[in-house]
Design a protein around this motif. Sequence first.
Motif, PDB file in Angstrom:
ATOM      1  N   PRO A  63       0.769  -1.293   0.034  1.00  0.00           N
ATOM      2  CA  PRO A  63       0.059   0.041  -0.054  1.00  0.00           C
ATOM      3  C   PRO A  63       0.847   1.322   0.076  1.00  0.00           C
ATOM      4  O   PRO A  63       0.531   2.233  -0.782  1.00  0.00           O
ATOM      5  N   ALA A  64       1.720   1.132   0.830  1.00  0.00           N
ATOM      6  CA  ALA A  64       2.834   2.405   0.731  1.00  0.00           C
ATOM      7  C   ALA A  64       3.431   2.700  -0.569  1.00  0.00           C
ATOM      8  O   ALA A  64       3.670   4.075  -0.933  1.00  0.00           O
ATOM      9  N   VAL A  65       3.826   1.711  -1.262  1.00  0.00           N
ATOM     10  CA  VAL A  65       4.354   1.917  -2.660  1.00  0.00           C
ATOM     11  C   VAL A  65       3.304   2.387  -3.666  1.00  0.00           C
ATOM     12  O   VAL A  65       3.465   3.322  -4.401  1.00  0.00           O
ATOM     13  N   SER A  66       2.051   1.736  -3.851  1.00  0.00           N
ATOM     14  CA  SER A  66       0.998   2.103  -4.397  1.00  0.00           C
ATOM     15  C   SER A  66       0.438   3.625  -4.185  1.00  0.00           C
ATOM     16  O   SER A  66       0.340   4.285  -5.193  1.00  0.00           O
ATOM     17  N   ALA A  67       0.469   3.886  -2.969  1.00  0.00           N
ATOM     18  CA  ALA A  67      -0.046   5.227  -2.579  1.00  0.00           C
ATOM     19  C   ALA A  67       1.074   6.424  -3.402  1.00  0.00           C
ATOM     20  O   ALA A  67       0.485   7.490  -3.667  1.00  0.00           O
ATOM     21  N   LEU A  68       2.156   6.028  -3.419  1.00  0.00           N
ATOM     22  CA  LEU A  68       2.913   7.026  -4.222  1.00  0.00           C
ATOM     23  C   LEU A  68       2.683   7.227  -5.563  1.00  0.00           C
ATOM     24  O   LEU A  68       3.150   8.171  -6.257  1.00  0.00           O
ATOM     25  N   THR A  69       1.866   6.347  -6.144  1.00  0.00           N
ATOM     26  CA  THR A  69       1.773   6.432  -7.853  1.00  0.00           C
ATOM     27  C   THR A  69       0.398   6.814  -7.869  1.00  0.00           C
ATOM     28  O   THR A  69      -0.205   7.344  -8.724  1.00  0.00           O
ATOM     29  N   ASP A  70      -0.399   7.468  -6.716  1.00  0.00           N
ATOM     30  CA  ASP A  70      -1.980   7.806  -6.763  1.00  0.00           C
ATOM     31  C   ASP A  70      -1.998   9.332  -7.380  1.00  0.00           C
ATOM     32  O   ASP A  70      -2.678   9.907  -7.996  1.00  0.00           O
ATOM     33  N   SER A  71      -0.643  10.201  -7.036  1.00  0.00           N
ATOM     34  CA  SER A  71      -0.900  11.432  -7.721  1.00  0.00           C
ATOM     35  C   SER A  71      -0.567  11.583  -9.086  1.00  0.00           C
ATOM     36  O   SER A  71       0.538  10.973  -9.566  1.00  0.00           O
ATOM     37  N   PRO A  72      -1.439  12.324  -9.899  1.00  0.00           N
ATOM     38  CA  PRO A  72      -1.214  12.422 -11.367  1.00  0.00           C
ATOM     39  C   PRO A  72       0.202  12.841 -11.726  1.00  0.00           C
ATOM     40  O   PRO A  72       0.934  12.579 -12.542  1.00  0.00           O
ATOM     41  N   ALA A  73       0.691  13.636 -10.707  1.00  0.00           N
ATOM     42  CA  ALA A  73       2.279  14.390 -10.754  1.00  0.00           C
ATOM     43  C   ALA A  73       3.064  13.365 -10.789  1.00  0.00           C
ATOM     44  O   ALA A  73       4.379  13.562 -11.418  1.00  0.00           O
TER      45      ALA A  73
END
Length: 152
Positions: free
Chosen positions: A137-147
Amino acid sequence: MRISARADYAVRAALQLVASQDDGPLKAKVISDAQDIPYKFLESILNDMRRSGLVLSRRGGNGGYRLARPPESISIADVIRSVDGPLVSVRGVRPPDLSYTGPAESLLPLWIALRSNVREILEGVSLADVASGQLPPAVSALTDSPAAWVNP
């Protein structure tokens, strides 16, 4: 940070081994064809991974390569280190071995922080995680931002 072709190919080859682990050893040519990796380059990569204890090899008609450990116990960092060495270096030197003076002094803690974050991600993701498509989850969360998907 740059991921070398060697590291990218090594991770892809390892993931191919995960996908085929129930089929017995996998020939280098099969991995090469499946992942579109130049065969001679792949042989060198697989030898590095064998020397690092990540894969086992067997010669002969029923031979090939297989993972030496369960995919849950092999991190992406393990694979990258097996073919490229340290995850983060500056001019080929590990950050703790550097020293700076004057206005550049605060670069050292910056490089250490970078190394710490790279380690946290790459050591925290196993081959099994990537193969299953279920990143932590912590890694996936880093990809959530379109930036995160855009180059500045």
